[in-house]
Design a protein around this motif. Structure first.
Motif, PDB file in Angstrom:
ATOM      1  N   LEU A 168       0.827  -1.203   0.000  1.00 57.82           N
ATOM      2  CA  LEU A 168       0.000   0.000   0.000  1.00 57.82           C
ATOM      3  C   LEU A 168       0.867   1.261   0.000  1.00 57.82           C
ATOM      4  CD1 LEU A 168      -2.870   1.112   0.101  1.00 57.82           C
ATOM      5  CD2 LEU A 168      -2.814   0.850   2.589  1.00 57.82           C
ATOM      6  N   VAL A 169       1.862   1.306   0.860  1.00 60.18           N
ATOM      7  CA  VAL A 169       2.730   2.484   0.954  1.00 60.18           C
ATOM      8  C   VAL A 169       3.579   2.632  -0.305  1.00 60.18           C
ATOM      9  CG1 VAL A 169       4.794   3.335   2.147  1.00 60.18           C
ATOM     10  CG2 VAL A 169       2.746   2.817   3.432  1.00 60.18           C
ATOM     11  N   THR A 170       4.016   1.529  -0.875  1.00 59.93           N
ATOM     12  CA  THR A 170       4.808   1.591  -2.110  1.00 59.93           C
ATOM     13  C   THR A 170       3.995   2.228  -3.228  1.00 59.93           C
ATOM     14  OG1 THR A 170       6.176  -0.313  -1.487  1.00 59.93           O
ATOM     15  CG2 THR A 170       6.061   0.212  -3.830  1.00 59.93           C
ATOM     16  N   ARG A 171       2.734   1.799  -3.380  1.00 63.13           N
ATOM     17  CA  ARG A 171       1.860   2.384  -4.415  1.00 63.13           C
ATOM     18  C   ARG A 171       1.669   3.884  -4.177  1.00 63.13           C
ATOM     19  NH1 ARG A 171      -1.333  -2.289  -3.980  1.00 63.13           N
ATOM     20  NH2 ARG A 171      -2.847  -1.198  -2.677  1.00 63.13           N
ATOM     21  N   GLN A 172       1.378   4.262  -2.941  1.00 63.17           N
ATOM     22  CA  GLN A 172       1.165   5.671  -2.617  1.00 63.17           C
ATOM     23  C   GLN A 172       2.437   6.487  -2.879  1.00 63.17           C
ATOM     24  OE1 GLN A 172      -0.850   6.524   1.238  1.00 63.17           O
ATOM     25  NE2 GLN A 172      -0.901   4.299   1.405  1.00 63.17           N
ATOM     26  N   ALA A 173       3.577   5.943  -2.468  1.00 61.59           N
ATOM     27  CA  ALA A 173       4.847   6.661  -2.623  1.00 61.59           C
ATOM     28  C   ALA A 173       5.196   6.839  -4.099  1.00 61.59           C
ATOM     29  CB  ALA A 173       5.967   5.926  -1.888  1.00 61.59           C
ATOM     30  N   LEU A 174       4.998   5.809  -4.911  1.00 62.21           N
ATOM     31  CA  LEU A 174       5.291   5.920  -6.337  1.00 62.21           C
ATOM     32  C   LEU A 174       4.396   6.979  -6.983  1.00 62.21           C
ATOM     33  CD1 LEU A 174       5.857   2.169  -7.258  1.00 62.21           C
ATOM     34  CD2 LEU A 174       7.578   4.000  -7.204  1.00 62.21           C
ATOM     35  N   HIS A 175       3.147   7.041  -6.570  1.00 59.80           N
ATOM     36  CA  HIS A 175       2.223   8.060  -7.079  1.00 59.80           C
ATOM     37  C   HIS A 175       2.695   9.457  -6.652  1.00 59.80           C
ATOM     38  CE1 HIS A 175      -1.481   9.864  -8.474  1.00 59.80           C
ATOM     39  NE2 HIS A 175      -1.640  10.425  -7.275  1.00 59.80           N
ATOM     40  N   PHE A 176       3.087   9.588  -5.391  1.00 57.94           N
ATOM     41  CA  PHE A 176       3.557  10.871  -4.864  1.00 57.94           C
ATOM     42  C   PHE A 176       4.814  11.331  -5.618  1.00 57.94           C
ATOM     43  CE2 PHE A 176       5.709  13.736  -1.972  1.00 57.94           C
ATOM     44  CZ  PHE A 176       4.669  14.462  -1.409  1.00 57.94           C
ATOM     45  N   ILE A 177       5.728  10.393  -5.850  1.00 55.19           N
ATOM     46  CA  ILE A 177       6.974  10.696  -6.570  1.00 55.19           C
ATOM     47  C   ILE A 177       6.664  11.161  -7.992  1.00 55.19           C
ATOM     48  CG2 ILE A 177       9.038   9.596  -7.570  1.00 55.19           C
ATOM     49  CD1 ILE A 177       9.015   7.850  -4.912  1.00 55.19           C
ATOM     50  N   GLU A 178       5.734  10.467  -8.638  1.00 53.17           N
ATOM     51  CA  GLU A 178       5.347  10.838 -10.005  1.00 53.17           C
ATOM     52  C   GLU A 178       4.694  12.224 -10.025  1.00 53.17           C
ATOM     53  OE1 GLU A 178       2.241   9.257 -13.377  1.00 53.17           O
ATOM     54  OE2 GLU A 178       3.228   7.741 -12.119  1.00 53.17           O
ATOM     55  N   GLN A 179       3.783  12.476  -9.086  1.00 58.21           N
ATOM     56  CA  GLN A 179       3.108  13.780  -8.988  1.00 58.21           C
ATOM     57  C   GLN A 179       4.109  14.925  -8.869  1.00 58.21           C
ATOM     58  OE1 GLN A 179       0.585  13.335  -5.492  1.00 58.21           O
ATOM     59  NE2 GLN A 179      -1.127  14.102  -6.699  1.00 58.21           N
ATOM     60  N   HIS A 180       5.163  14.695  -8.108  1.00 56.92           N
ATOM     61  CA  HIS A 180       6.140  15.752  -7.836  1.00 56.92           C
ATOM     62  C   HIS A 180       7.357  15.689  -8.765  1.00 56.92           C
ATOM     63  CE1 HIS A 180       4.072  17.371  -4.316  1.00 56.92           C
ATOM     64  NE2 HIS A 180       3.657  16.132  -4.145  1.00 56.92           N
ATOM     65  N   LEU A 191      15.454   7.525   1.155  1.00 58.30           N
ATOM     66  CA  LEU A 191      14.652   6.539   1.862  1.00 58.30           C
ATOM     67  C   LEU A 191      15.460   6.051   3.052  1.00 58.30           C
ATOM     68  CD1 LEU A 191      13.080   4.914  -1.216  1.00 58.30           C
ATOM     69  CD2 LEU A 191      11.814   5.303   0.885  1.00 58.30           C
ATOM     70  N   TYR A 192      15.041   4.972   3.645  1.00 55.98           N
ATOM     71  CA  TYR A 192      15.745   4.361   4.767  1.00 55.98           C
ATOM     72  C   TYR A 192      15.490   2.869   4.678  1.00 55.98           C
ATOM     73  CZ  TYR A 192      11.001   4.320   6.535  1.00 55.98           C
ATOM     74  OH  TYR A 192       9.644   4.111   6.636  1.00 55.98           O
ATOM     75  N   LEU A 193      16.346   2.078   5.269  1.00 56.39           N
ATOM     76  CA  LEU A 193      16.109   0.640   5.337  1.00 56.39           C
ATOM     77  C   LEU A 193      15.356   0.374   6.636  1.00 56.39           C
ATOM     78  CD1 LEU A 193      19.523  -0.787   4.094  1.00 56.39           C
ATOM     79  CD2 LEU A 193      17.439  -0.332   2.785  1.00 56.39           C
ATOM     80  N   SER A 194      14.239  -0.359   6.522  1.00 57.19           N
ATOM     81  CA  SER A 194      13.390  -0.552   7.687  1.00 57.19           C
ATOM     82  C   SER A 194      14.094  -1.309   8.800  1.00 57.19           C
ATOM     83  CB  SER A 194      12.114  -1.280   7.327  1.00 57.19           C
ATOM     84  OG  SER A 194      12.101  -1.663   6.018  1.00 57.19           O
ATOM     85  N   PHE A 195      13.634  -0.996  10.012  1.00 59.00           N
ATOM     86  CA  PHE A 195      14.260  -1.478  11.226  1.00 59.00           C
ATOM     87  C   PHE A 195      13.177  -1.509  12.299  1.00 59.00           C
ATOM     88  CE2 PHE A 195      16.567  -0.251  15.168  1.00 59.00           C
ATOM     89  CZ  PHE A 195      17.501  -1.267  15.222  1.00 59.00           C
ATOM     90  N   ASP A 196      13.178  -2.506  13.143  1.00 57.41           N
ATOM     91  CA  ASP A 196      12.315  -2.510  14.327  1.00 57.41           C
ATOM     92  C   ASP A 196      10.822  -2.437  13.970  1.00 57.41           C
ATOM     93  OD1 ASP A 196      12.058  -2.442  17.241  1.00 57.41           O
ATOM     94  OD2 ASP A 196      11.494  -0.339  17.028  1.00 57.41           O
ATOM     95  N   GLY A 197      10.406  -3.151  12.916  1.00 56.10           N
ATOM     96  CA  GLY A 197       8.984  -3.205  12.572  1.00 56.10           C
ATOM     97  C   GLY A 197       8.486  -2.097  11.668  1.00 56.10           C
ATOM     98  N   GLU A 198       9.393  -1.188  11.232  1.00 53.59           N
ATOM     99  CA  GLU A 198       8.978  -0.139  10.295  1.00 53.59           C
ATOM    100  C   GLU A 198       8.518  -0.772   8.986  1.00 53.59           C
ATOM    101  OE1 GLU A 198      12.295   3.120  11.833  1.00 53.59           O
ATOM    102  OE2 GLU A 198      12.748   1.848  10.111  1.00 53.59           O
ATOM    103  N   ILE A 199       7.666  -0.066   8.255  1.00 52.70           N
ATOM    104  CA  ILE A 199       7.222  -0.561   6.945  1.00 52.70           C
ATOM    105  C   ILE A 199       8.450  -0.765   6.065  1.00 52.70           C
ATOM    106  CG2 ILE A 199       6.116   0.166   4.788  1.00 52.70           C
ATOM    107  CD1 ILE A 199       3.882   1.292   6.358  1.00 52.70           C
ATOM    108  N   SER A 200       8.516  -1.908   5.423  1.00 53.98           N
ATOM    109  CA  SER A 200       9.648  -2.191   4.544  1.00 53.98           C
ATOM    110  C   SER A 200       9.645  -1.244   3.346  1.00 53.98           C
ATOM    111  CB  SER A 200       9.597  -3.634   4.057  1.00 53.98           C
ATOM    112  OG  SER A 200      10.628  -3.854   3.112  1.00 53.98           O
ATOM    113  N   THR A 201      10.816  -0.732   3.038  1.00 55.50           N
ATOM    114  CA  THR A 201      10.967   0.161   1.893  1.00 55.50           C
ATOM    115  C   THR A 201      11.599  -0.558   0.695  1.00 55.50           C
ATOM    116  OG1 THR A 201      13.097   0.865   2.791  1.00 55.50           O
ATOM    117  CG2 THR A 201      11.175   2.243   3.318  1.00 55.50           C
ATOM    118  N   GLN A 202      11.862  -1.857   0.828  1.00 58.75           N
ATOM    119  CA  GLN A 202      12.610  -2.559  -0.217  1.00 58.75           C
ATOM    120  C   GLN A 202      11.880  -2.590  -1.556  1.00 58.75           C
ATOM    121  OE1 GLN A 202      15.934  -3.471   0.476  1.00 58.75           O
ATOM    122  NE2 GLN A 202      15.804  -3.311  -1.747  1.00 58.75           N
ATOM    123  N   SER A 203      10.568  -2.821  -1.552  1.00 62.06           N
ATOM    124  CA  SER A 203       9.809  -2.831  -2.820  1.00 62.06           C
ATOM    125  C   SER A 203       9.861  -1.464  -3.487  1.00 62.06           C
ATOM    126  CB  SER A 203       8.341  -3.201  -2.575  1.00 62.06           C
ATOM    127  OG  SER A 203       8.229  -4.513  -2.115  1.00 62.06           O
TER     128      SER A 203
END
Length: 185
Positions: A29-41, A48-60
């Motif tokens: 869900l966040v990947t789709r939203q982020a890609l849309h946001f990036i395209e809009q701007h 970005l950051y590499l997830s840690f301690d249960g953060e949403i994974s940013t790898q996708s």
């Protein structure tokens, strides 16, 4: 009202207890939203950051940005300016190391440093957030220092979070920097 430390402790525990399925769904869900946001701007230089301690994974998201030919940067603890971050170019071949907080970061290479003022978007991790787009981080103030006066800079700060990280109201300190937006998975 709960203290910042109580909120941190409570939300981190909730976040760590998310199931693998919940994590995967949030990442999609966040990947789709982020890609849309990036395209809009029309963003080309994205931190970005590499997830840690249960953060949403940013790898996708990172993989999708690489496929689109976008430049991806990761935060590195500044070696000389304590409490500050540098952003280094991140590619599949980047040599990584574990920092003082146990988080993977690129090995420092001055040739890979990209000035934060030249980033288009900085996606930030956070522990908790509220409707006013206030973020509560891990307590080191690294992102608060980076985002200071962001309205006068080129980049847009956007948080990435699980829905369970939202609280009614955060206790805000003078150094806290509200984000432009928060994408919720």
């Amino acid at each position: 009202m709960e203290t910042r430390q109580q909120i941190r402790s409570q939300i981190r525990k909730i976040r760590r207890n998310l199931t693998a399925l919940q994590q995967t769904q949030a990442e999609r869900l966040v990947t789709r939203q982020a890609l849309h946001f990036i395209e809009q701007h029309q963003a080309e230089h994205i931190a970005l950051y590499l997830s840690f301690d249960g953060e949403i994974s940013t790898q996708s998201l990172i993989n999708a940005l690489w496929q689109q030919g976008k430049s991806v940067y990761l935060p590195v603890l500044h070696p000389f300016s304590q409490g500050h971050l540098l952003f280094l170019a991140y590619m599949p071949t980047t040599q990584m190391q574990v920092n003082a907080f146990g988080i993977l970061e690129p090995q420092l290479d001055i040739r890979a440093v990209w000035p934060s003022e030249q980033l288009d978007i900085i996606f930030t991790p956070l522990v908790a957030f509220d409707q006013q787009k206030n973020r509560l981080g891990m307590g080191g103030g690294f992102y608060d220092r980076t985002l200071e006066n962001w309205q006068q800079k080129h980049f847009i700060p956007v948080g990435l979070a699980h829905a369970c990280q939202q609280v009614d109201m955060l206790p805000v300190e003078s150094w806290d920097i509200p984000l432009f937006d928060i994408l919720i998975g």
